[in-house]
Design an enzyme around this catalytic site. Structure first.
Site, short mmCIF file in Angstrom:
data_model
loop_
_atom_site.label_atom_id
_atom_site.label_comp_id
_atom_site.label_asym_id
_atom_site.label_seq_id
_atom_site.Cartn_x
_atom_site.Cartn_y
_atom_site.Cartn_z
N CYS A 112 0.80 -1.22 0.00
CA CYS A 112 0.00 0.00 0.00
C CYS A 112 0.84 1.27 0.00
O CYS A 112 0.32 2.36 -0.26
CB CYS A 112 -0.95 0.00 1.20
SG CYS A 112 -2.12 -1.37 1.17
N HIS A 244 -3.19 7.21 2.83
CA HIS A 244 -3.60 5.96 2.19
C HIS A 244 -5.00 5.61 2.68
O HIS A 244 -5.29 5.65 3.87
CB HIS A 244 -2.61 4.86 2.55
CG HIS A 244 -3.09 3.48 2.20
ND1 HIS A 244 -3.57 3.17 0.96
CD2 HIS A 244 -3.17 2.34 2.94
CE1 HIS A 244 -3.93 1.89 0.93
NE2 HIS A 244 -3.71 1.38 2.12
N ASN A 274 -10.02 0.02 -0.02
CA ASN A 274 -8.56 0.05 -0.06
C ASN A 274 -8.09 -0.46 -1.42
O ASN A 274 -8.20 -1.65 -1.71
CB ASN A 274 -8.00 -0.82 1.07
CG ASN A 274 -6.47 -0.80 1.14
OD1 ASN A 274 -5.81 -0.29 0.24
ND2 ASN A 274 -5.92 -1.38 2.19
#
Length: 317
Positions: A112, A244, A274
């Site tokens: 990520c 994020h 996500n």
């Protein structure tokens, strides 16, 4: 020379899976997911979609936004943990798709944190004089590495891609990037299937959620403090925080610790879930296109991912 973001673009698959739709096949509910994550829906790609294909649409949108021809690009860095092949790299497949035949092109894998890592690498290429115009793209097909019977992981992720175009300039642009990793936490968040793992290895995302949450909040607070200290700024000096987009509780906790109000934080996790390496450039593109992030704004981006990896980028738009 500095590197400056001159264009952004994104691509999301048309298929939107809401929490209500997901609860028809998974033992979960809309309220359960929202309370724990802030996620309301996610985009899921068709079975014939590819990571390079998602990236292509995002990059073409970014090139159009920047008014730059693909042949002017001399560096392509693609961040992904779901590449099309072991090799050739997805970046080289993307390069051919956009009609470029000379740019240095390669993938990076930092989960990520991938976009922040790629942005830092591209920034250093430009500052070193090795590139004048670069594409940095995050593209993920996370639906391919999810166990759709595991409600603790499958509700969290979505598919998508987003890209930025960087240009060498004397203007202020990317002010600083800060990158870190600690492989001792490798078992807390992982996909362990590989070419050497054998047929019996679980091929999907595995996560120890409570421990990941705790470490993420701590590391993200530290990276924000490191970034602000490096340039002698405080949270009050930042126009926008783009974290994020993994979990709204983590994002809110990070902003609070940094002394930044919720109103300064760009949030897209509710609509995208996500999307790993694609999440920050997706949020940036949304905020630029809706008029919140403007030229001259000071933007702090930060991410945390499996590895563990974490990093930040402070950018003057």
């Amino acid at each position: 020379m500095n590197s400056r973001i001159i264009g952004t673009g994104q691509y999301l698959p048309e298929n939107i899976v809401t929490n209500e739709k997901l609860s028809e096949t998974v033992d979960t509910s809309h309220d359960w997911i929202v309370e724990r994550t802030g996620i309301c829906q996610r985009h899921i790609a068709d079975d014939d979609a590819t990571t390079s294909g998602l990236a292509y649409h995002a990059v073409m949108a970014a090139l159009k936004d920047a008014n730059v021809d693909a042949q002017d690009i001399d560096l392509i860095i693609l961040a992904t943990t779901t590449p099309d092949h072991t090799y050739p790299s997805t970046a080289t497949l993307l390069q051919e798709m956009i009609g470029n035949n000379h740019a240095a092109s390669f993938d990076i894998s930092a989960a990520c944190s991938g976009f922040i890592y790629a942005l830092g690498i591209a920034d250093n290429f430009i500052k070193a004089g090795s590139a004048k115009k670069a594409i940095v793209v995050g593209s993920e097909l996370y639906s391919r590495v999810l166990d759709w019977e595991d409600r603790t992981t499958c509700v969290l992720f979505g598919d998508g891609a987003a890209a930025v175009v960087l240009e060498a300039t004397e203007e202020e642009g990317i002010i600083s990037t800060h990158l870190h990793a600690d492989g001792s936490y490798k078992d807390l968040l992982s996909v362990k299937k590989s070419v050497i793992s054998g047929p019996d290895v679980y091929p999907y995302v595995q996560m120890k959620g409570n421990e990941v949450f705790r470490h993420a909040v701590t590391k993200l607070h530290e990276i924000v403090e490191e970034t602000l200290t490096a340039v002698n700024l405080t949270g009050d000096d930042i126009d926008w925080l783009i974290p994020h987009q993994a979990n709204l509780r983590i994002m809110t906790a990070t902003a609070k610790r940094a002394g930044m109000p919720r109103e300064k934080m760009i949030v897209t996790v509710d609509k995208h879930a996500n999307t790993s390496a694609a999440s920050i450039p997706l949020a940036l593109d949304v905020a630029r296109k809706d008029g919140r992030v403007k030229k001259g704004d000071l933007v702090l981006m930060e991410a945390f991912g499996g590895g563990f990896t974490w990093g930040s980028a402070l950018v003057r738009m």
